[in-house]
Scaffold this motif. Sequence first.
Motif, mmCIF file in Angstrom:
data_model
loop_
_atom_site.group_PDB
_atom_site.id
_atom_site.type_symbol
_atom_site.label_atom_id
_atom_site.label_comp_id
_atom_site.label_asym_id
_atom_site.label_seq_id
_atom_site.Cartn_x
_atom_site.Cartn_y
_atom_site.Cartn_z
ATOM 1 N N UNK A 111 0.820 -1.212 0.000
ATOM 2 C CA UNK A 111 0.000 0.000 0.000
ATOM 3 C C UNK A 111 0.849 1.255 0.000
ATOM 4 N N UNK A 112 1.907 1.224 0.800
ATOM 5 C CA UNK A 112 2.765 2.407 0.891
ATOM 6 C C UNK A 112 3.429 2.711 -0.437
ATOM 7 N N UNK A 113 3.786 1.656 -1.155
ATOM 8 C CA UNK A 113 4.395 1.856 -2.464
ATOM 9 C C UNK A 113 3.417 2.581 -3.386
ATOM 10 N N UNK A 114 2.173 2.187 -3.278
ATOM 11 C CA UNK A 114 1.135 2.781 -4.103
ATOM 12 C C UNK A 114 0.945 4.256 -3.749
ATOM 13 N N UNK A 115 0.823 4.525 -2.474
ATOM 14 C CA UNK A 115 0.643 5.897 -2.011
ATOM 15 C C UNK A 115 1.854 6.750 -2.359
ATOM 16 N N UNK A 116 3.012 6.133 -2.233
ATOM 17 C CA UNK A 116 4.240 6.818 -2.576
ATOM 18 C C UNK A 116 4.215 7.262 -4.032
ATOM 19 N N UNK A 117 3.798 6.344 -4.872
ATOM 20 C CA UNK A 117 3.672 6.676 -6.280
ATOM 21 C C UNK A 117 2.720 7.857 -6.445
ATOM 22 N N UNK A 118 1.621 7.789 -5.759
ATOM 23 C CA UNK A 118 0.609 8.841 -5.870
ATOM 24 C C UNK A 118 1.169 10.195 -5.456
ATOM 25 N N UNK A 119 1.867 10.200 -4.356
ATOM 26 C CA UNK A 119 2.362 11.478 -3.845
ATOM 27 C C UNK A 119 3.366 12.134 -4.776
ATOM 28 N N UNK A 120 4.103 11.294 -5.507
ATOM 29 C CA UNK A 120 5.094 11.879 -6.405
ATOM 30 C C UNK A 120 4.563 12.090 -7.816
ATOM 31 N N UNK A 121 3.552 11.321 -8.214
ATOM 32 C CA UNK A 121 3.130 11.357 -9.614
ATOM 33 C C UNK A 121 1.739 11.889 -9.879
ATOM 34 N N UNK A 122 0.995 12.187 -8.833
ATOM 35 C CA UNK A 122 -0.360 12.671 -9.071
ATOM 36 C C UNK A 122 -0.361 14.001 -9.811
ATOM 37 N N UNK A 123 0.731 14.743 -9.692
ATOM 38 C CA UNK A 123 0.841 15.991 -10.433
ATOM 39 C C UNK A 123 0.805 15.706 -11.936
ATOM 40 N N UNK A 124 1.528 14.680 -12.343
ATOM 41 C CA UNK A 124 1.537 14.288 -13.752
ATOM 42 C C UNK A 124 0.145 13.861 -14.200
ATOM 43 N N UNK A 125 -0.553 13.165 -13.329
ATOM 44 C CA UNK A 125 -1.909 12.744 -13.646
ATOM 45 C C UNK A 125 -2.812 13.957 -13.831
ATOM 46 N N UNK A 126 -2.689 14.887 -12.921
ATOM 47 C CA UNK A 126 -3.508 16.099 -12.999
ATOM 48 C C UNK A 126 -3.255 16.847 -14.301
ATOM 49 N N UNK A 127 -1.999 16.904 -14.682
ATOM 50 C CA UNK A 127 -1.632 17.592 -15.920
ATOM 51 C C UNK A 127 -2.260 16.892 -17.120
ATOM 52 N N UNK B 15 -3.239 21.790 14.946
ATOM 53 C CA UNK B 15 -2.991 21.915 13.522
ATOM 54 C C UNK B 15 -2.241 20.706 12.983
ATOM 55 N N UNK B 16 -2.777 20.164 11.886
ATOM 56 C CA UNK B 16 -1.982 19.219 11.135
ATOM 57 C C UNK B 16 -1.506 19.977 9.908
ATOM 58 N N UNK B 17 -0.328 20.539 9.995
ATOM 59 C CA UNK B 17 0.218 21.293 8.888
ATOM 60 C C UNK B 17 0.304 20.408 7.661
ATOM 61 N N UNK B 18 -0.412 20.755 6.608
ATOM 62 C CA UNK B 18 -0.426 19.927 5.400
ATOM 63 C C UNK B 18 0.940 19.910 4.730
ATOM 64 N N UNK B 19 1.757 18.929 5.141
ATOM 65 C CA UNK B 19 3.037 18.742 4.489
ATOM 66 C C UNK B 19 2.766 18.307 3.069
ATOM 67 N N UNK B 20 3.792 18.029 2.300
ATOM 68 C CA UNK B 20 3.550 17.621 0.915
ATOM 69 C C UNK B 20 2.777 16.304 0.920
ATOM 70 N N UNK B 21 1.585 16.377 0.379
ATOM 71 C CA UNK B 21 0.788 15.175 0.232
ATOM 72 C C UNK B 21 0.475 14.463 1.534
#
Lengths: 136, 136
Positions: A111-127, B15-21
């Motif tokens: 799960x963490x691997x998946x979330x990790x991917x999301x946190x770094x790549x969701x910007x690309x998805x949004x674009x 406060x939960x400061x919204x860190x990156x993602x």
Amino acid sequence: MTQDGTLPSPGHLGETAPRRGDVFDRDCPTRQLLDRVGDKWSVLILLLLGEGDMRFNGLKRRIGGISQKMLSQTLRSLERDGLVTREVEPTVPVTVTYGVTPLGCELLTALRLMIDWAETRMAAVAESQGAYDRRV
Amino acid sequence: MTQDGTLPSPGHLGETAPRRGDVFDRDCPTRQLLDRVGDKWSVLILLLLGEGDMRFNGLKRRIGGISQKMLSQTLRSLERDGLVTREVEPTVPVTVTYGVTPLGCELLTALRLMIDWAETRMAAVAESQGAYDRRV
DNA sequence: CAGCATCCATGACGATACTG
DNA sequence: CAGTATCGTCATGGATGCTG
């Protein structure tokens, strides 16, 4: 294309030979995992408990937007699946602490691997979404 | 991993400061990934396309139980997200081929790990469910 | 504090019919 | 072949109120 070529050509006719679980078969138990991961809160709860044991209202506070009905319901499901533990201390009022089981911990790795991917790549998805919408 | 071990004191509110993602923030874009993974068919389609490019009816045949409405709808979403490619050849009748993008391929790595876990450990989950139900 | 019970809205999804 | 359009359903999940 296949990235490693390790998969047996699946395009052939009906093999009833139950390989290690065909996700594409509607009766495969693996589908259950997808249902579990699929529901709105399980992953979040698991992730949070992965940081350390937590109490009911603690979880509720940390997870933005969850109702207490869903928290309760999801925790029960996760406990039933053997993914989280539930300990009751007979204080007054009662104190209940939740944690992850070893099994849940294993799942968390994936799960963490998946979330990790999301946190770094969701910007690309949004674009990509933006480009798509502009094109249409 | 995103955990640094130094989380803002868990017992305290405030406060939960919204860190990156922060996945736990309801407004975090990462939640979108969970929605995507959450829907009934995305993961299955991605997994299947990971084996190789495929046509519409090919996908439909391989995935047990999907309706063509959902297949069409999900493919469009995945394409919009930049996870899946769609190529149209102007034959008669038209020929449409779907495949995974590099971005989708990245996600697939994480997804496969999850499915792998499921295929090997769902038996343990089932057993836990049985025990739970007997206990109650 | 840690829930359960109930009511209700939304929308995800399936079935069916039709099209370029 | 590769879809779109429409309709009906049923489960998901939010809001609220009560309890031990």
